[in-house]
Design a protein around this motif. Structure first.
Motif, PDB file in Angstrom:
ATOM      1  N   VAL A 181       9.242 -41.085  42.380  1.00 60.18           N
ATOM      2  CA  VAL A 181       9.370 -42.072  41.578  1.00 60.18           C
ATOM      3  C   VAL A 181       8.817 -42.112  40.005  1.00 60.18           C
ATOM      4  N   LYS A 182       7.654 -41.391  39.990  1.00 58.78           N
ATOM      5  CA  LYS A 182       6.938 -41.276  38.773  1.00 58.78           C
ATOM      6  C   LYS A 182       7.819 -39.933  37.718  1.00 58.78           C
ATOM      7  N   THR A 183       8.203 -39.284  38.463  1.00 64.25           N
ATOM      8  CA  THR A 183       8.643 -38.034  37.760  1.00 64.25           C
ATOM      9  C   THR A 183      10.002 -37.737  37.719  1.00 64.25           C
ATOM     10  N   GLY A 318      -1.271 -21.476  24.502  1.00 68.31           N
ATOM     11  CA  GLY A 318      -2.665 -21.486  25.119  1.00 68.31           C
ATOM     12  C   GLY A 318      -3.104 -22.977  25.347  1.00 68.31           C
ATOM     13  N   SER A 319      -2.149 -23.971  25.420  1.00 70.72           N
ATOM     14  CA  SER A 319      -2.644 -25.323  25.597  1.00 70.72           C
ATOM     15  C   SER A 319      -2.401 -25.332  27.177  1.00 70.72           C
ATOM     16  N   PRO A 320      -3.369 -26.031  28.174  1.00 71.89           N
ATOM     17  CA  PRO A 320      -3.324 -26.175  29.522  1.00 71.89           C
ATOM     18  C   PRO A 320      -2.231 -26.868  30.027  1.00 71.89           C
ATOM     19  N   ARG A 329       5.581 -28.036  26.713  1.00 67.97           N
ATOM     20  CA  ARG A 329       4.621 -28.784  27.510  1.00 67.97           C
ATOM     21  C   ARG A 329       5.209 -29.236  28.496  1.00 67.97           C
ATOM     22  N   LEU A 330       4.394 -29.233  29.699  1.00 67.80           N
ATOM     23  CA  LEU A 330       4.909 -29.549  31.069  1.00 67.80           C
ATOM     24  C   LEU A 330       4.639 -31.050  31.200  1.00 67.80           C
ATOM     25  N   ARG A 331       5.815 -31.707  31.658  1.00 63.15           N
ATOM     26  CA  ARG A 331       5.519 -33.100  31.982  1.00 63.15           C
ATOM     27  C   ARG A 331       4.260 -33.484  32.988  1.00 63.15           C
ATOM     28  N   ASP A 332       4.024 -34.525  32.866  1.00 65.90           N
ATOM     29  CA  ASP A 332       2.719 -35.082  33.608  1.00 65.90           C
ATOM     30  C   ASP A 332       3.211 -35.217  34.882  1.00 65.90           C
ATOM     31  N   GLY A 333       2.152 -34.845  35.926  1.00 68.36           N
ATOM     32  CA  GLY A 333       2.377 -34.813  37.344  1.00 68.36           C
ATOM     33  C   GLY A 333       3.339 -34.022  38.019  1.00 68.36           C
ATOM     34  N   THR A 334       3.843 -33.234  37.218  1.00 67.98           N
ATOM     35  CA  THR A 334       4.808 -32.019  37.931  1.00 67.98           C
ATOM     36  C   THR A 334       4.298 -30.553  37.621  1.00 67.98           C
ATOM     37  N   SER A 335       4.440 -29.786  38.534  1.00 66.69           N
ATOM     38  CA  SER A 335       4.288 -28.211  38.376  1.00 66.69           C
ATOM     39  C   SER A 335       5.616 -27.508  38.142  1.00 66.69           C
ATOM     40  N   PRO A 344       5.845 -22.384  40.547  1.00 68.94           N
ATOM     41  CA  PRO A 344       4.918 -23.288  39.870  1.00 68.94           C
ATOM     42  C   PRO A 344       4.404 -23.067  38.530  1.00 68.94           C
ATOM     43  N   ALA A 345       4.591 -24.040  37.439  1.00 62.44           N
ATOM     44  CA  ALA A 345       4.113 -23.415  36.183  1.00 62.44           C
ATOM     45  C   ALA A 345       2.711 -23.781  35.933  1.00 62.44           C
ATOM     46  N   ARG A 346       2.132 -24.733  36.833  1.00 64.31           N
ATOM     47  CA  ARG A 346       0.807 -24.833  36.762  1.00 64.31           C
ATOM     48  C   ARG A 346       0.199 -24.680  38.378  1.00 64.31           C
TER      49      ARG A 346
END
Length: 351
Positions: A181-183, A318-320, A329-335, A344-346
């Motif tokens: 629901v969040k992602t 270089g950003s985490p 940039r990756l969306r919050d809460g997702t790999s 997985p990207a993280r």
């Protein structure tokens, strides 16, 4: 289950009786369970303006390269179910049969692919094999004067429509649904906005989301036997057993309409020399890894409509929170990287 099914049926009848629903004049009719429920329920309600159904399907006979190499394992199934639903409801059914070249290899102007790449900011194959189908249907809806289009977005995410969700334990499925629901994100909304249309789905109504994440958030309501076979979205099937697609198994858009052949088609359409040269250029110029030929087909458009004139220092190297392959940039809460499709990207953190 009978009591719960009756509750869900009443809930969806209320949702589909809203002005948001009744003013839908078209449905993107894949012929799956979700659009079957939406269209069949909506059509029987007083005041419904639903008159038009649009289905996109790839005709193997019109795609000689893919057909000659045996890429079509079966005829696309969406059109079979969609035709039965449209006939049952008396809808004006528009069956669109674009070629794969038309959808994926037309580079000039605002093609369907370039629209999707520009709006969704992606060269991920899984996203684009589905998005081009939605975009093609929405462009057609716009051309014939439709204004508000109904979709089935959200049902799979909320009611365990995906096969990997059906194998989860009850606790894991509950947590996964809450996170979805969040992602969750659907291409129809931004694509429609770009075209000057509105889209609406009953499954994204706040009342349905609340049910699916509270009272209805249990595996026994979402996964089980229906008509002798194991399915997700069980309570929806039990609530609407009379709809045409009540017993149809889940098929992703790309499978149901036929765009699932694109990875193999790209292997044929792009030479090894082209891939090696252009993948190297992407890495050298932008620091972006293009992993396969299908991604390269889409990256060509991505480079033109997204990267053109962009300062590569803005890609957050270089950003985490940056994808290691594409540096966006990756969306919050997702790999999962929504730009290049890396997964997985993280690192995945398990409870």
């Amino acid at each position: 289950m009978d009591t719960e099914a009756a509750y869900v049926r009443q809930l969806f009848t209320e949702v589909l009786s809203s002005s948001d629903a009744l003013t839908c004049d078209a449905v993107l009719l894949s012929g799956g369970l979700d659009t079957s429920i939406a269209s069949e329920t909506l059509k029987r309600l007083a005041g419904s303006q639903l008159r038009t159904a649009i289905t996109v399907t790839i005709d193997p006979a019109q795609n000689s390269l893919a057909k000659s190499h045996g890429l079509f394992i079966q005829e696309p199934q969406d059109v079979i179910y969609a035709r039965n639903i449209a006939e049952k409801l008396g809808l004006d059914h528009h069956i669109l049969t674009p070629t794969l070249d038309e959808l994926f290899f037309t580079a000039s102007g605002e093609s369907t692919l370039s629209l999707c790449v520009r709006v969704r900011q992606t060269f991920d194959g899984m996203e684009l094999r589905n998005a081009v189908v939605i975009a093609h249907a929405l462009k057609y809806a716009k051309s014939i004067g439709c204004q508000r289009v109904c979709t089935g977005d959200g049902a799979d995410e909320l009611f365990a429509g995906y096969s990997f969700m059906q194998g989860m334990s009850d606790g894991d499925l509950q947590k996964y649904t809450l996170n979805m629901v969040k992602t969750m994100s659907f291409c129809a909304v931004p694509l429609a906005k770009a075209l000057g249309l509105e889209v609406w789905s009953p499954f994204l109504d706040p009342r349905v989301i609340e049910y699916a994440t509270t009272r209805g958030n249990s595996r026994e309501l979402k996964v089980g036997l229906f008509e002798g076979a194991s399915h997700g979205k069980l309570v929806l099937r039990m609530a609407f057993p009379e709809v045409v697609s009540a017993g149809r198994k889940k098929e992703p858009i790309e499978c149901g309409c036929g765009t699932t052949v694109m990875p193999a088609l790209a292997e044929l359409a792009v030479s090894d020399k082209e891939f090696e040269s252009e993948a190297k250029e992407a890495l050298d110029k932008y620091g972006i890894v293009v992993r396969d030929k299908e991604r390269l087909v889409y990256f060509r458009t991505f480079r033109r409509v997204v990267l053109h004139g962009k300062d590569t220092n803005q890609l957050q190297a270089g950003s985490p929170d940056a994808c290691p392959d594409c540096r966006f940039r990756l969306r919050d809460g997702t790999s999962f990287c929504s730009v290049c499709g890396l997964y997985p990207a993280r690192p995945i953190v398990k409870d």
